[in-house]
Design a protein around this motif. Structure first.
Motif, PDB file in Angstrom:
ATOM      1  N   LEU A  87      32.662  36.098  52.466  1.00 42.19           N
ATOM      2  CA  LEU A  87      32.185  35.665  50.754  1.00 42.19           C
ATOM      3  C   LEU A  87      32.905  37.341  50.562  1.00 42.19           C
ATOM      4  N   LEU A  88      32.560  38.583  50.526  1.00 40.66           N
ATOM      5  CA  LEU A  88      32.628  39.665  49.744  1.00 40.66           C
ATOM      6  C   LEU A  88      34.428  39.669  50.058  1.00 40.66           C
ATOM      7  N   ALA A  89      35.109  38.972  50.369  1.00 41.97           N
ATOM      8  CA  ALA A  89      36.685  39.283  50.712  1.00 41.97           C
ATOM      9  C   ALA A  89      36.794  37.833  49.393  1.00 41.97           C
ATOM     10  N   ILE A  90      36.762  37.136  49.789  1.00 44.20           N
ATOM     11  CA  ILE A  90      36.810  35.764  48.499  1.00 44.20           C
ATOM     12  C   ILE A  90      36.352  36.172  47.324  1.00 44.20           C
ATOM     13  N   GLY A  91      35.441  36.794  46.901  1.00 44.94           N
ATOM     14  CA  GLY A  91      34.950  37.566  45.581  1.00 44.94           C
ATOM     15  C   GLY A  91      35.351  38.669  45.206  1.00 44.94           C
ATOM     16  N   VAL A  92      36.376  39.436  46.110  1.00 44.36           N
ATOM     17  CA  VAL A  92      37.453  40.408  45.774  1.00 44.36           C
ATOM     18  C   VAL A  92      39.219  39.780  45.586  1.00 44.36           C
ATOM     19  N   LEU A  93      39.350  38.871  46.357  1.00 43.76           N
ATOM     20  CA  LEU A  93      40.152  38.485  45.757  1.00 43.76           C
ATOM     21  C   LEU A  93      40.118  37.754  45.085  1.00 43.76           C
ATOM     22  N   ARG A  94      38.997  37.009  44.256  1.00 42.58           N
ATOM     23  CA  ARG A  94      39.272  36.418  42.936  1.00 42.58           C
ATOM     24  C   ARG A  94      39.147  37.342  41.943  1.00 42.58           C
ATOM     25  N   ARG A  95      38.175  38.616  42.211  1.00 42.06           N
ATOM     26  CA  ARG A  95      38.610  40.238  41.134  1.00 42.06           C
ATOM     27  C   ARG A  95      40.274  40.578  40.978  1.00 42.06           C
ATOM     28  N   LEU A  96      40.460  40.295  41.869  1.00 38.81           N
ATOM     29  CA  LEU A  96      42.274  41.142  42.099  1.00 38.81           C
ATOM     30  C   LEU A  96      42.906  39.878  41.165  1.00 38.81           C
ATOM     31  N   ALA A  97      43.018  38.625  41.206  1.00 43.45           N
ATOM     32  CA  ALA A  97      43.532  37.907  40.620  1.00 43.45           C
ATOM     33  C   ALA A  97      43.352  38.099  38.934  1.00 43.45           C
ATOM     34  N   GLU A  98      42.143  38.519  38.234  1.00 42.07           N
ATOM     35  CA  GLU A  98      41.725  38.347  37.697  1.00 42.07           C
ATOM     36  C   GLU A  98      42.411  39.696  36.438  1.00 42.07           C
ATOM     37  N   ARG A  99      42.342  40.792  37.259  1.00 40.15           N
ATOM     38  CA  ARG A  99      43.022  41.680  37.153  1.00 40.15           C
ATOM     39  C   ARG A  99      44.487  41.756  37.530  1.00 40.15           C
ATOM     40  N   GLY A 100      45.106  40.828  37.370  1.00 42.24           N
ATOM     41  CA  GLY A 100      46.789  40.729  38.013  1.00 42.24           C
ATOM     42  C   GLY A 100      47.451  41.336  38.731  1.00 42.24           C
ATOM     43  N   VAL A 101      46.286  42.051  39.769  1.00 40.20           N
ATOM     44  CA  VAL A 101      46.647  42.729  41.098  1.00 40.20           C
ATOM     45  C   VAL A 101      47.314  41.428  41.977  1.00 40.20           C
ATOM     46  N   PRO A 102      48.728  41.588  42.622  1.00 44.39           N
ATOM     47  CA  PRO A 102      49.473  39.966  43.450  1.00 44.39           C
ATOM     48  C   PRO A 102      49.084  40.694  45.040  1.00 44.39           C
ATOM     49  N   VAL A 103      48.025  39.070  45.953  1.00 45.94           N
ATOM     50  CA  VAL A 103      47.808  39.671  47.134  1.00 45.94           C
ATOM     51  C   VAL A 103      48.775  38.474  47.761  1.00 45.94           C
ATOM     52  N   PRO A 104      49.626  39.206  48.777  1.00 48.86           N
ATOM     53  CA  PRO A 104      49.341  40.505  49.593  1.00 48.86           C
ATOM     54  C   PRO A 104      50.893  41.545  48.881  1.00 48.86           C
ATOM     55  N   ALA A 105      51.125  41.842  47.521  1.00 48.66           N
ATOM     56  CA  ALA A 105      52.136  42.555  47.627  1.00 48.66           C
ATOM     57  C   ALA A 105      51.749  43.232  46.770  1.00 48.66           C
ATOM     58  N   HIS A 106      51.009  44.017  46.004  1.00 50.49           N
ATOM     59  CA  HIS A 106      50.328  45.061  46.145  1.00 50.49           C
ATOM     60  C   HIS A 106      49.566  45.685  46.887  1.00 50.49           C
ATOM     61  N   VAL A 107      48.820  44.587  47.549  1.00 49.87           N
ATOM     62  CA  VAL A 107      47.289  45.380  48.271  1.00 49.87           C
ATOM     63  C   VAL A 107      46.643  44.047  49.091  1.00 49.87           C
ATOM     64  N   SER A 108      47.097  43.627  50.276  1.00 49.08           N
ATOM     65  CA  SER A 108      46.033  43.317  51.621  1.00 49.08           C
ATOM     66  C   SER A 108      44.288  43.110  51.311  1.00 49.08           C
ATOM     67  N   VAL A 109      44.570  42.200  51.782  1.00 45.78           N
ATOM     68  CA  VAL A 109      42.636  41.918  51.989  1.00 45.78           C
ATOM     69  C   VAL A 109      42.347  41.226  53.526  1.00 45.78           C
ATOM     70  N   VAL A 110      41.510  41.513  54.398  1.00 46.49           N
ATOM     71  CA  VAL A 110      41.074  41.100  55.332  1.00 46.49           C
ATOM     72  C   VAL A 110      39.127  41.007  55.252  1.00 46.49           C
ATOM     73  N   GLY A 111      38.984  39.506  55.759  1.00 51.04           N
ATOM     74  CA  GLY A 111      37.759  39.203  55.481  1.00 51.04           C
ATOM     75  C   GLY A 111      37.251  39.399  57.603  1.00 51.04           C
ATOM     76  N   TYR A 112      35.872  39.214  57.764  1.00 55.13           N
ATOM     77  CA  TYR A 112      35.459  38.592  59.076  1.00 55.13           C
ATOM     78  C   TYR A 112      34.295  37.382  59.084  1.00 55.13           C
ATOM     79  N   ASP A 113      34.349  36.272  60.060  1.00 51.96           N
ATOM     80  CA  ASP A 113      33.634  35.328  59.558  1.00 51.96           C
ATOM     81  C   ASP A 113      33.961  34.046  59.482  1.00 51.96           C
ATOM     82  N   ASP A 114      35.304  34.208  58.788  1.00 53.99           N
ATOM     83  CA  ASP A 114      36.169  32.511  58.559  1.00 53.99           C
ATOM     84  C   ASP A 114      35.152  31.460  58.097  1.00 53.99           C
ATOM     85  N   ILE A 115      34.643  31.665  57.479  1.00 53.26           N
ATOM     86  CA  ILE A 115      34.136  30.727  57.075  1.00 53.26           C
ATOM     87  C   ILE A 115      34.650  29.376  56.684  1.00 53.26           C
ATOM     88  N   PHE A 116      34.042  28.744  55.815  1.00 55.60           N
ATOM     89  CA  PHE A 116      33.998  27.222  55.442  1.00 55.60           C
ATOM     90  C   PHE A 116      35.167  27.763  54.258  1.00 55.60           C
TER      91      PHE A 116
END
Length: 334
Positions: free
Chosen positions: A247-276
């Protein structure tokens, strides 16, 4: 004849009166059928079914001390990670002719304690997911009722936990293979057992691989915690952000998209749990997965088995590599 339209619940006295037998005979026919003859038993059971009689579990518990009900307490009922846990536990409880009560602690020890106090006289045992109570409080609870913990370890108590330590090793090795040398861990609830385990393993494996890692937070382990976590993580200059949960990781992805930060070209993101939802967010999320449905079933099995010494079980995890991780960006001027 009894009026089928009346609203009050059908009682054992109603069944006995309709069947033309004593209340004690009706009770034995329904709860201890071996103590009455076949003809009487079948007659009483048929009457009970026709009237829609449902036994009162709490009343049945008076002579046996058992209600046939179990309770599972989860820290956030809206977190999809808990869906599988509850589904597995409910299926196993149902197979054992038990009823599962679900309570949401909202990640707070005060509400968790209130639920436990309220339910203690009504259930045969507790399944506690990511409990925030102290070791002493949990040990005291276990002296009164059977308790099995999920993603928490306490000396002398039965527990199951997904192998966050090995999942963390897999994350570090994956990112190292992609050339990352600077990581940031976006921490979850302060004082949480899983958070401490993940940070310990991440920092140990990063050090062993010659990789720098910093701890940021804590942050709420929710989508709403993502913006602050993303901003802080980016400010560290890390090329990969490892979030406490999906949940936190997906929130991070949303914020990075808002800031125009490309994932994973500029920064990679990993989470835990493999949620739906982890596999259809954008980009799809690399995350540590575990057998959560199986964990729910095993929690019920361990609780009802009541084995001594109490089992301490670790469930395997594996890294699901998706599109949110990629090669580390080239250093400026490189």
């Amino acid at each position: 004849m009894l009026d089928p339209a009346r609203r009050r619940p059908v009682t054992l006295h109603d069944v006995a009166r309709e069947a033309g037998v004593a209340v004690s005979t009706a009770s034995r026919a329904l709860s201890d059928p071996g103590r009455v003859n076949v003809r009487t038993r079948e007659h009483v059971q048929a009457v009970a079914k026709r009237l829609g009689y449902r036994p009162n579990r709490l009343a049945q518990a008076l002579p046996t001390g058992r209600t046939g009900m179990l309770a599972i307490l989860v820290p956030d009922i809206t977190n999809p990670h808990n869906f599988g846990l509850v589904r597995g536990a409910e299926a196993q409880a149902r197979a054992a002719s038990s009823t599962l009560i679900i309570a949401d602690t909202q990640g707070g020890p005060e509400l968790e304690t209130a639920h436990l106090d309220r339910l203690a006289s009504s259930v045969d045992g507790f399944l506690l997911a990511a409990s925030r109570l102290s070791d002493t409080e949990l040990q005291d609870l276990a002296e009164r009722l059977p308790v099995v913990l999920f993603n928490r370890r306490v000396e002398g108590l039965a527990s199951l936990a997904t192998d966050s330590a090995d999942g963390s090793r897999q994350i570090v090795e994956h990112l190292a293979a992609l050339g990352h040398r600077s990581l940031a861990y976006l921490a979850g609830p302060s004082g949480g057992w899983s958070d401490a385990e993940r940070w310990r393993a991440l920092s140990e494996h990063a050090a062993a691989s010659g990789i720098g890692i910093v701890r940021c937070g804590p942050f709420p382990p929710t989508l709403d915690g993502g913006p602050a976590a993303a901003d802080v993580g980016l400010a560290t200059g890390a090329t990969a952000l490892i979030a406490f949960n999906d949940l936190l990781a997906i929130g991070v992805l949303r914020r990075l998209a808002e800031r125009g930060v490309p994932v994973p070209a500029h920064v990679s993101v990993v989470g835990y749990d493999d949620i739906f939802g982890a596999d259809f967010c954008s980009p799809t999320l690399t995350t540590v997965a575990g057998p959560v449905d199986d964990a729910g079933r095993m929690l019920v099995d361990v609780l009802q088995a009541g084995r001594t010494p109490e089992p301490v079980i670790t469930l395997p995890t594996h890294l699901r590599i998706r599109n949110s991780t990629g090669p580390a960006p080239a250093p400026p001027g490189g």
